[in-house]
Scaffold this motif. Structure first.
Motif, PDB file in Angstrom:
ATOM      1  N   GLN A 443       0.827  -1.206   0.000  1.00  0.00           N
ATOM      2  CA  GLN A 443       0.000   0.000   0.000  1.00  0.00           C
ATOM      3  C   GLN A 443       0.861   1.256   0.000  1.00  0.00           C
ATOM      4  N   ILE A 444       1.934   1.247   0.780  1.00  0.00           N
ATOM      5  CA  ILE A 444       2.839   2.397   0.806  1.00  0.00           C
ATOM      6  C   ILE A 444       3.468   2.603  -0.561  1.00  0.00           C
ATOM      7  N   TRP A 445       3.879   1.523  -1.205  1.00  0.00           N
ATOM      8  CA  TRP A 445       4.486   1.645  -2.531  1.00  0.00           C
ATOM      9  C   TRP A 445       3.509   2.266  -3.525  1.00  0.00           C
ATOM     10  N   VAL A 446       2.272   1.778  -3.502  1.00  0.00           N
ATOM     11  CA  VAL A 446       1.268   2.302  -4.443  1.00  0.00           C
ATOM     12  C   VAL A 446       0.983   3.772  -4.158  1.00  0.00           C
ATOM     13  N   LEU A 447       0.774   4.090  -2.881  1.00  0.00           N
ATOM     14  CA  LEU A 447       0.468   5.480  -2.532  1.00  0.00           C
ATOM     15  C   LEU A 447       1.636   6.407  -2.847  1.00  0.00           C
ATOM     16  N   ALA A 448       2.857   5.951  -2.542  1.00  0.00           N
ATOM     17  CA  ALA A 448       4.024   6.786  -2.826  1.00  0.00           C
ATOM     18  C   ALA A 448       4.179   7.002  -4.328  1.00  0.00           C
ATOM     19  N   THR A 449       3.935   5.954  -5.108  1.00  0.00           N
ATOM     20  CA  THR A 449       4.017   6.101  -6.564  1.00  0.00           C
ATOM     21  C   THR A 449       2.962   7.064  -7.077  1.00  0.00           C
ATOM     22  N   LEU A 450       1.731   6.923  -6.562  1.00  0.00           N
ATOM     23  CA  LEU A 450       0.659   7.826  -6.991  1.00  0.00           C
ATOM     24  C   LEU A 450       0.948   9.261  -6.584  1.00  0.00           C
ATOM     25  N   LEU A 451       1.453   9.447  -5.382  1.00  0.00           N
ATOM     26  CA  LEU A 451       1.778  10.806  -4.938  1.00  0.00           C
ATOM     27  C   LEU A 451       2.893  11.402  -5.787  1.00  0.00           C
ATOM     28  N   GLY A 452       3.899  10.579  -6.093  1.00  0.00           N
ATOM     29  CA  GLY A 452       4.963  11.064  -6.960  1.00  0.00           C
ATOM     30  C   GLY A 452       4.441  11.434  -8.338  1.00  0.00           C
ATOM     31  N   ALA A 453       3.561  10.569  -8.897  1.00  0.00           N
ATOM     32  CA  ALA A 453       2.980  10.874 -10.207  1.00  0.00           C
ATOM     33  C   ALA A 453       2.122  12.135 -10.146  1.00  0.00           C
ATOM     34  N   MET A 454       1.372  12.287  -9.055  1.00  0.00           N
ATOM     35  CA  MET A 454       0.555  13.495  -8.904  1.00  0.00           C
ATOM     36  C   MET A 454       1.429  14.738  -8.812  1.00  0.00           C
ATOM     37  N   LEU A 455       2.523  14.639  -8.071  1.00  0.00           N
ATOM     38  CA  LEU A 455       3.442  15.778  -7.975  1.00  0.00           C
ATOM     39  C   LEU A 455       4.033  16.106  -9.340  1.00  0.00           C
ATOM     40  N   GLY A 456       4.424  15.068 -10.082  1.00  0.00           N
ATOM     41  CA  GLY A 456       4.943  15.299 -11.425  1.00  0.00           C
ATOM     42  C   GLY A 456       3.906  15.944 -12.332  1.00  0.00           C
ATOM     43  N   ALA A 457       2.647  15.479 -12.229  1.00  0.00           N
ATOM     44  CA  ALA A 457       1.580  16.062 -13.048  1.00  0.00           C
ATOM     45  C   ALA A 457       1.337  17.520 -12.681  1.00  0.00           C
ATOM     46  N   VAL A 458       1.391  17.816 -11.381  1.00  0.00           N
ATOM     47  CA  VAL A 458       1.206  19.209 -10.942  1.00  0.00           C
ATOM     48  C   VAL A 458       2.326  20.090 -11.478  1.00  0.00           C
ATOM     49  N   LEU A 459       3.551  19.585 -11.412  1.00  0.00           N
ATOM     50  CA  LEU A 459       4.674  20.364 -11.934  1.00  0.00           C
ATOM     51  C   LEU A 459       4.550  20.572 -13.440  1.00  0.00           C
ATOM     52  N   VAL A 460       4.100  19.543 -14.136  1.00  0.00           N
ATOM     53  CA  VAL A 460       3.919  19.676 -15.581  1.00  0.00           C
ATOM     54  C   VAL A 460       2.847  20.718 -15.888  1.00  0.00           C
ATOM     55  N   LEU A 461       1.744  20.666 -15.135  1.00  0.00           N
ATOM     56  CA  LEU A 461       0.674  21.638 -15.354  1.00  0.00           C
ATOM     57  C   LEU A 461       1.120  23.048 -15.002  1.00  0.00           C
ATOM     58  N   LEU A 462       1.843  23.185 -13.897  1.00  0.00           N
ATOM     59  CA  LEU A 462       2.335  24.507 -13.521  1.00  0.00           C
ATOM     60  C   LEU A 462       3.281  25.059 -14.588  1.00  0.00           C
ATOM     61  N   LYS A 463       4.154  24.182 -15.077  1.00  0.00           N
ATOM     62  CA  LYS A 463       5.063  24.613 -16.135  1.00  0.00           C
ATOM     63  C   LYS A 463       4.286  25.018 -17.378  1.00  0.00           C
ATOM     64  N   SER A 464       3.237  24.243 -17.693  1.00  0.00           N
ATOM     65  CA  SER A 464       2.441  24.549 -18.878  1.00  0.00           C
ATOM     66  C   SER A 464       1.669  25.848 -18.713  1.00  0.00           C
ATOM     67  N   LEU A 465       1.166  26.096 -17.476  1.00  0.00           N
ATOM     68  CA  LEU A 465       0.385  27.303 -17.245  1.00  0.00           C
ATOM     69  C   LEU A 465       1.258  28.537 -17.098  1.00  0.00           C
ATOM     70  N   LEU A 466       2.373  28.385 -16.360  1.00  0.00           N
ATOM     71  CA  LEU A 466       3.241  29.536 -16.135  1.00  0.00           C
ATOM     72  C   LEU A 466       4.085  29.861 -17.360  1.00  0.00           C
ATOM     73  N   ARG A 467       4.520  28.811 -18.075  1.00  0.00           N
ATOM     74  CA  ARG A 467       5.326  29.018 -19.282  1.00  0.00           C
ATOM     75  C   ARG A 467       4.425  28.743 -20.487  1.00  0.00           C
ATOM     76  N   ASN A 468       3.681  29.768 -20.885  1.00  0.00           N
ATOM     77  CA  ASN A 468       2.681  29.627 -21.944  1.00  0.00           C
ATOM     78  C   ASN A 468       3.387  29.579 -23.294  1.00  0.00           C
ATOM     79  N   VAL A 469       3.697  28.364 -23.745  1.00  0.00           N
ATOM     80  CA  VAL A 469       4.465  28.197 -24.970  1.00  0.00           C
ATOM     81  C   VAL A 469       3.553  28.230 -26.190  1.00  0.00           C
ATOM     82  N   VAL A 470       4.186  28.404 -27.345  1.00  0.00           N
ATOM     83  CA  VAL A 470       3.460  28.480 -28.612  1.00  0.00           C
ATOM     84  C   VAL A 470       3.023  27.078 -29.021  1.00  0.00           C
ATOM     85  N   LYS A 471       1.706  26.921 -29.272  1.00  0.00           N
ATOM     86  CA  LYS A 471       1.191  25.611 -29.674  1.00  0.00           C
ATOM     87  C   LYS A 471       0.095  25.741 -30.730  1.00  0.00           C
ATOM     88  N   ASP A 472      -0.889  26.585 -30.473  1.00  0.00           N
ATOM     89  CA  ASP A 472      -2.090  26.632 -31.297  1.00  0.00           C
ATOM     90  C   ASP A 472      -1.960  27.720 -32.362  1.00  0.00           C
TER      91      ASP A 472
END
Length: 759
Positions: A443-472
């Protein structure tokens, strides 16, 4: 210049661009899968290390029953139960009582739980390596701790107030042990109680054993409050169900036997306190009677002696029938008065004079005393000897009755106290299961992995929102008001070749001519051909295209070189000029040298721009320039080896590139070149890095700005376009370069298909 961009619909720019595009966020997360995976793996690693770092936790549980009241007194009859008030208790109240210091303190003292032993040689890595660290064992005989060099055992450790919660160090010596706290050093012997006097008070200790090799052991004496708080943090007392009276007690700890032992002692301490509290009132009543019985006995003996002495002196007195009746009634009243006084004395032990029961007894005493006074007045009329006889016999009878009644109740209460068992009983004592309840490693392994993935997703979203790159492309057009004239996909083959620094040629026509990237360059050529006038500026032959970007690294040189190549396919004379005299690297695209280029031409002293001629060495002169042209251009324009393409490199790095472009020589250069080429492609420095592009744009028929997909900052692109507009330069189109195809790219529908042989 093309002004079609002025007719773009303003409605797109007025849309709510600040709304969060959920699909864009989803694609941003998918594009950042490497970051998310990295943090997920970091989380998993932390979870694995944590699972090994913490000791296993065990749990012991037990059950007790809380009854509403005790049946010990009522079972003996009404006369005895009337002396003890009924008792009642609720399970929730008892649950809080179990956690009190009154219950826990005897357990702490019995098991020496205030003594703490620690092994300072065990670090974080040791805990991870061993997966389990030995913990101290507390028993009534003392405290012990196992180490790799032997066991540490301490049977007694008492300190003054000043040394509470202060850590000492125990080490083995040649003669015994050394106890130190950094200021004081005490030497002692094993299995012997020592009393040391230190700076902050006294220390009493008895050490049984210590590890070998001078292995240190930390020891401290905790305060009672800290010890009980630690127990309460691991103790759970909960009633099962509602109003069931069944209380479940559970204790957790890193040692199964230790947890069971502590929980067992807590239960026994509570049961002992409960039983003592259940017989407390009976004990108090017995103690009161024990103080009254000797007094009443002496009083009875005195009254009997006085009565016998009177009879021996005056003989037997015949009391009339009336006197006997009065005597009997008076004796009965005295007996009642005695009982009421006894009950009042017992009640006033627990209640005040204002209690209803005490007031009721006082009222009864008043009535009986009034009747007794009337009888005494009647007896007063009898003869003196008879009165004295009646008085003495009455005193003797009353004292005897009071004494016998008190003695009877005393014996009954002793029996009651022996039979009282309290209102709490043990149902189940704790047992050792040796099944760890924590940590739950999967259970600890699963939760730690999910928390790490969530942290990575948050960082990716923050980077995407704060660094508004050219796409569209549509968003770029809405923000800048400039049309996107081309989207150039990334060439996977070219990307792989770029990793090899020694790759000689990087033009798409030679390495990836069937790619979507090459087709996009051709589409850009078509767009420019139909978007430019038939003749160049002021009726001149050449059509000048300026390629720039908002910042370095967007790929403007790549676009310039490949656009030049596709124009040359039309059998048109094309000159490509590297006007980035600071950091231009266009010469690498053609595997040529940067020497003798634009900067060198603009820096030379020209004696006559119209009378001199090219060098007689015709082998070095491009075909596009006839022999009547100015001779000083010959050494600055070089053939590339590709049909119809000439190249003018950047030359040596000058100190003042912008000044060279603005001093008039560049105007003369463009005037001459316009006569000999069909297309001139100028690769200029980035707009935000230098002002060169604004000077060069004055000679261009088309101004194109290159931006890199998913890398360039949208705000920088908008700012660069605005800077060009402020200089009265119209940007005719934006080229979205290095567009990545795939499911994670929301806007891949712009270039998802290729026509023809695409392998």
């Amino acid at each position: 210049m093309n002004t079609d961009s002025k007719n773009l619909s303003n409605s797109a720019s007025k849309e709510d661009n600040d709304d969060i595009d959920l699909m864009a966020l989803l694609f941003a997360i998918l594009r950042g899968w490497k970051t998310i995976l990295f943090f997920a793996l970091i989380g998993l690693l932390i979870g694995v290390l944590y699972g090994r770092y913490v000791n296993p936790t065990f749990k012991s549980d037990a059950l007790i029953q809380i009854e509403e009241n005790s049946q010990g007194i009522s079972a003996l009859g009404a006369s005895a139960s009337e002396l003890i008030a009924p008792q009642a208790s609720k399970a929730q109240t008892e649950a809080e009582l179990i956690r009190s210091r009154m219950i826990l303190e005897p357990v702490v003292d019995k098991l020496n739980l205030r003594i703490k032993l620690m092994d300072p040689s065990i670090g974080y890595l040791d805990k991870i390596k061993s997966d389990r660290v030995a913990t101290q064992i507390n028993t009534p005989d003392g405290v012990s701790l196992r180490t790799e060099d032997g066991d540490a055992q301490v049977s007694q450790f008492n300190v003054s107030q000043g040394y509470l919660n202060q850590t000492f160090t125990l080490t083995r010596s040649d003669t015994g042990f050394v106890l130190s706290n950094g200021f004081d050093d005490f030497n002692g012997q094993f299995n012997k109680s020592h009393l040391f006097k230190g700076t902050d008070g006294q220390v009493q200790i008895n050490v049984t054993d210590l590890p070998l090799n001078s292995h240190p052991i930390n020891i401290n004496k905790q305060s009672l409050q800290i010890s009980t708080d630690i127990i309460n943090s691991k103790l759970s007392v909960v009633e099962q169900g509602q109003q069931t009276g069944i209380v479940e007690l559970s204790m957790t700890g890193s040692n199964q036997q230790q947890a069971s032992l502590i929980l067992k002692e807590i239960i026994l301490s509570y049961i002992d306190q409960n039983q003592t509290r259940g017989s407390e009132e009976t004990t108090k009543t017995i103690k009161f009677m024990e103080t009254q019985i000797p007094t009443l006995k002496k009083k009875l003996e005195a009254s009997e002696a006085k009565f016998n002495e009177f009879r021996a002196k005056n003989g037997t007195i015949d009391v009339s029938q009336e006197a006997e009746i009065l005597l009997a009634e008076n004796a009965q009243i005295d007996s009642q008065l005695s009982e009421l006084k006894l009950k009042k004395a017992e009640l006033t032990t627990y209640y005040t004079e204002d209690h209803p029961l005490v007031i009721q007894i006082n009222d009864q005493l008043t009535v009986l005393n009034s009747r007794k006074q009337r009888i005494n007045d009647t007896i007063a009329g009898l003869p003196e000897v008879q009165r004295e006889f009646l008085q003495l016999s009455e005193d003797t009878a009353i004292n005897r009755e009071i004494y016998l009644t008190l003695l009877k109740n005393y014996e009954q209460l002793k029996v009651v106290r022996a039979g009282q068992i309290g209102y709490a009983r043990i149902i189940d004592l704790p047992i050792n299961t040796f099944n760890a309840i924590a940590p739950n490693k999967p259970q600890i392994w699963v939760l730690a992995t999910l928390l790490g993935a969530m942290l990575g997703a948050v960082l990716v979203l923050l980077k995407s929102l704060l660094r508004n790159v050219v796409k569209d492309p549509e968003r770029i057009e809405a923000k800048t008001g400039v049309p996107v004239v081309a989207t150039v996909p990334r060439s996977p083959l070219l990307t792989r070749l770029r990793k090899n620094k020694k790759a000689p040629n990087r033009l798409l026509a030679y390495i990836d001519h069937n790619s979507l990237s090459y087709e996009a360059i051709k589409s850009l050529r078509t767009n420019l051909m139909f978007g430019m006038p038939v003749q160049g500026r002021a009726g001149q032959r050449a059509k000048v295209i300026l390629i720039t970007g908002e910042s370095p690294g967007v790929g403007k040189s790549f676009i310039s070189a490949n656009l030049t190549e596709v124009f040359a396919q039309l059998d048109k004379k094309v000159l490509i000029m590297d006007a980035d005299m600071r950091l231009g690297e266009l010469h690498k695209m053609f595997s040529m040298s940067q020497e003798n280029g634009l900067a060198d031409y603009l820096s030379q002293d020209v004696l006559s721009q119209h009378t001199t001629h090219f060098s007689q060495n015709n082998s070095q002169v491009p075909e596009a320039i006839n022999t009547q042209a100015v001779s000083n251009l010959a050494s600055f324009i070089h053939p590339t080896g590709i049909d119809n393409i000439d190249f003018m490199p950047r030359g040596q790095h000058p100190r003042n590139p912008a000044s060279l472009l603005a001093n008039g020589k560049f105007n003369h250069l463009m005037t001459e070149l316009n006569l000999h080429y069909d297309y001139i492609v100028i690769d200029s420095p980035p707009v935000l890095a230098a002002s060169d592009a604004m000077i060069l744009a004055q000679h261009a028929d088309k101004v194109l700005m290159v931006t890199r997909y998913d890398d360039s900052i949208e705000g920088q692109l908008v700012y660069a376009v605005n800077q060009m507009n402020k200089a009265n330069i119209q940007v005719d189109g934006i080229i979205l370069n290095d567009v990545q195809q795939g499911l994670t790219s929301k806007y891949s529908y712009h270039y998802s298909y290729a026509y023809g042989d695409n392998q």
